[in-house]
Design an enzyme around this catalytic site. Structure first.
Site, PDB file in Angstrom:
ATOM      1  N   PHE A 112      35.943 -80.304  27.903  1.00  0.00           N
ATOM      2  CA  PHE A 112      34.866 -79.431  28.378  1.00  0.00           C
ATOM      3  C   PHE A 112      35.115 -79.115  29.841  1.00  0.00           C
ATOM      4  CE2 PHE A 112      30.870 -78.285  30.317  1.00  0.00           C
ATOM      5  CZ  PHE A 112      30.336 -77.403  29.384  1.00  0.00           C
ATOM      6  N   LYS A 161      29.029 -82.731  40.095  1.00  0.00           N
ATOM      7  CA  LYS A 161      28.059 -83.741  39.646  1.00  0.00           C
ATOM      8  C   LYS A 161      27.759 -84.843  40.667  1.00  0.00           C
ATOM      9  CE  LYS A 161      28.862 -83.084  34.676  1.00  0.00           C
ATOM     10  NZ  LYS A 161      27.592 -82.704  34.086  1.00  0.00           N
ATOM     11  N   ASP A 169      40.304 -82.879  35.843  1.00  0.00           N
ATOM     12  CA  ASP A 169      38.902 -82.481  35.953  1.00  0.00           C
ATOM     13  C   ASP A 169      38.071 -83.759  36.014  1.00  0.00           C
ATOM     14  OD1 ASP A 169      36.303 -81.674  35.661  1.00  0.00           O
ATOM     15  OD2 ASP A 169      36.706 -80.168  34.123  1.00  0.00           O
TER      16      ASP A 169
HETATM   17  N1  PMP Z   1      33.954 -80.123  33.686  1.00  0.00           N
HETATM   18  C1  PMP Z   1      33.462 -81.257  33.190  1.00  0.00           C
HETATM   19  C2  PMP Z   1      34.389 -82.379  32.854  1.00  0.00           C
HETATM   20  C3  PMP Z   1      32.080 -81.399  32.975  1.00  0.00           C
HETATM   21  O1  PMP Z   1      31.589 -82.520  32.448  1.00  0.00           O
HETATM   22  C4  PMP Z   1      31.225 -80.329  33.320  1.00  0.00           C
HETATM   23  C5  PMP Z   1      29.718 -80.415  33.120  1.00  0.00           C
HETATM   24  N2  PMP Z   1      29.279 -81.141  32.036  1.00  0.00           N
HETATM   25  C6  PMP Z   1      31.789 -79.167  33.864  1.00  0.00           C
HETATM   26  C7  PMP Z   1      33.150 -79.095  34.029  1.00  0.00           C
HETATM   27  C8  PMP Z   1      30.926 -77.997  34.273  1.00  0.00           C
HETATM   28  O2  PMP Z   1      30.146 -78.345  35.377  1.00  0.00           O
HETATM   29  P1  PMP Z   1      28.828 -77.489  35.739  1.00  0.00           P
HETATM   30  O3  PMP Z   1      27.860 -77.701  34.626  1.00  0.00           O
HETATM   31  O4  PMP Z   1      28.370 -78.052  37.062  1.00  0.00           O
HETATM   32  O5  PMP Z   1      29.262 -76.074  35.864  1.00  0.00           O
END
Ligand code: PMP
Length: 425
Positions: free
Chosen positions: A137, A267, A238
């Protein structure tokens, strides 16, 4: 106004495209606890999806934000810059794994960090393609959802995805896919479909988050690094969900013996304020033209001030060690429950990034119904849990790492009683 009344208003005011895990409207939150508009108290094992690792409204973080808000809240760093932005970049350049000079760019959300990492990788390599993993994701923007390895709901009805994005299988031994299978998938892709000399980057989460809390095996990470070095491809970690003490290290990549070229984070970085970043090898980070990166709110002063306090709190309260301690208590308790609940087929995860996976009692098929019933039962009893996984059959535990022992014990009792209730139903 009670929860139900607000829910009705929500139905007519808010797009259905925004999913909902609960109908609990928050009034206030502190540490690992949340109170709703009806005065009900919950223990929060979601932490805003791995955001408030340092707890809700940590006094040090609140004080830093409040001090910054009295000075100024926005000038746009590209117009009138401020020193704490530079200092935070220096701290991240120092702390992000990788034995090389680094630079950073600040943006606002995780998806935006991913977008920028890909832009930078393309600019640095002059190549267009990106390889990502099934179940991964990476956000909801066009590149983010294109990289995400799950169709519904993330890509469904949203038209053409970005070109030159390729997915390969992620190794999950529990589901019968090994590291060798994953690396073989890339080898086949490079043979049949994609010239490796056209690949700018391979992106992965060190522990898949939304996809089900599956840690990337060490030999996968090593294999990817070797492949990247062989073909001049950049490796992007990521760390948006894995970062900031969650896995028992400040960054999950500290647990591997190879480094990525670029790291995305968001986050936990600013403990609840919207701040994200890309940190990477200095010469790679410098490959975009001035003005090619950035944004009005990127590195907003309030987020930057909060992030400094987050880094201080993680250090002062030894949250990496605390994550390991809490995680091993949670795993032990889950394993005890597992010995009498055959539906629980796996308990896994580094540090305090723990998950339990549920199948049918014969162990054969994913069991999202059981999983969801446990989540709902726990919520009724005052514990907020999150599910995840491509099949929706995983409960992920993301409590603040600052949770005190008494509240943690109380939460574990609720968890056990909830699983027993569902099992007995
Ligand atoms: N990459 C990862 C690994 C994530 O867990 C998330 C959010 N769950 C995102 C990208 C996207 O982040 P955001 O919701 O702040 O756009």
């Amino acid at each position: 106004m009670n929860n139900q009344e607000i829910s009705l208003r929500r139905d007519s005011a808010i797009s259905k495209g925004v999913g909902m895990q609960t109908q609990i409207y928050v009034e206030r939150a502190s540490g690992s606890e949340v109170w709703d508009v009806e005065g009900n108290r919950y223990i929060d094992f979601a932490a805003g999806i791995a955001v408030v690792n340092t707890g809700h409204c940590h006094p040090k973080i609140m004080a830093a934000v409040s001090k910054q808000s009295e000075a100024f809240t926005h000038t746009c760093h590209q117009v009138l810059p401020y020193e704490n932005y530079i200092r935070l970049a220096e701290r991240l350049n120092d702390k992000v794994p990788g034995n090389f000079d680094k630079k950073t760019v600040f943006v606002t959300t995780g998806a935006e960090a991913v977008e920028n990492a890909i832009k930078i990788a393309r600019a640095a390599t002059g190549r267009p393609a990106v390889v990502a993993f099934g179940g991964g994701f990476h956000g909801r923007t066009f590149m983010g959802m294109s990289l995400t390895g799950k169709v519904a709901p993330y890509k469904k009805n949203f038209g053409s995805m970005m070109p030159d994005v390729y997915h390969v299988p992620f190794p999950i031994e529990l589901h019968g896919t090994s590291t060798a299978d994953a690396l073989d998938g890339i080898a086949k892709l490079f043979k049949s479909d994609l010239d490796p000399e056209r690949v700018a980057a391979i992106i992965l989460e060190p522990v898949q988050g939304e996809g089900g809390f599956y840690p990337a095996p060490a030999d996968l990470m090593r294999g990817l690094r070797a492949l990247c070095d062989e073909h001049g491809i950049l490796l992007i970690a990521d760390e948006i969900q894995t970062g900031f003490a969650r896995t028992g290290n400040l960054f999950a990549m500290e647990g591997y013996d190879v480094a990525s070229d670029l790291t995305t984070m968001a986050k936990g970085l600013a403990g609840g304020l919207p701040l994200a970043a890309v940190t990477g090898k200095a010469e790679i980070m410098d490959s975009a033209q001035p003005g090619g990166l950035g944004g009005t709110y990127g590195g907003n002063p309030l987020g930057i001030a909060a992030a400094h306090a987050v880094l201080d709190v993680i250090e002062e309260e030894d949250l990496c060690n605390r994550a390991n301690e809490l995680g091993s208590r949670l795993k032990q308790r889950l394993n005890e429950i597992r010995s009498r609940v055959p539906e629980m087929v796996d308990v896994r995860g580094p540090g305090f990034m723990i998950a339990a996976e549920f199948n049918t009692a014969d162990g054969k098929a994913p069991n999202p119904e059981f999983t969801n019933a446990v989540r709902a039962e726990a919520l009724k009893r005052g514990l907020v849990l999150l599910t995840c996984g491509v099949y929706g059959n995983v409960i992920r535990f993301l409590a603040p790492i600052t949770i005190p022992d008494e509240i943690f014990s109380e939460a574990l009792d609720i968890l056990e009683a909830s699983i027993d209730a569902v099992k007995g139903a």
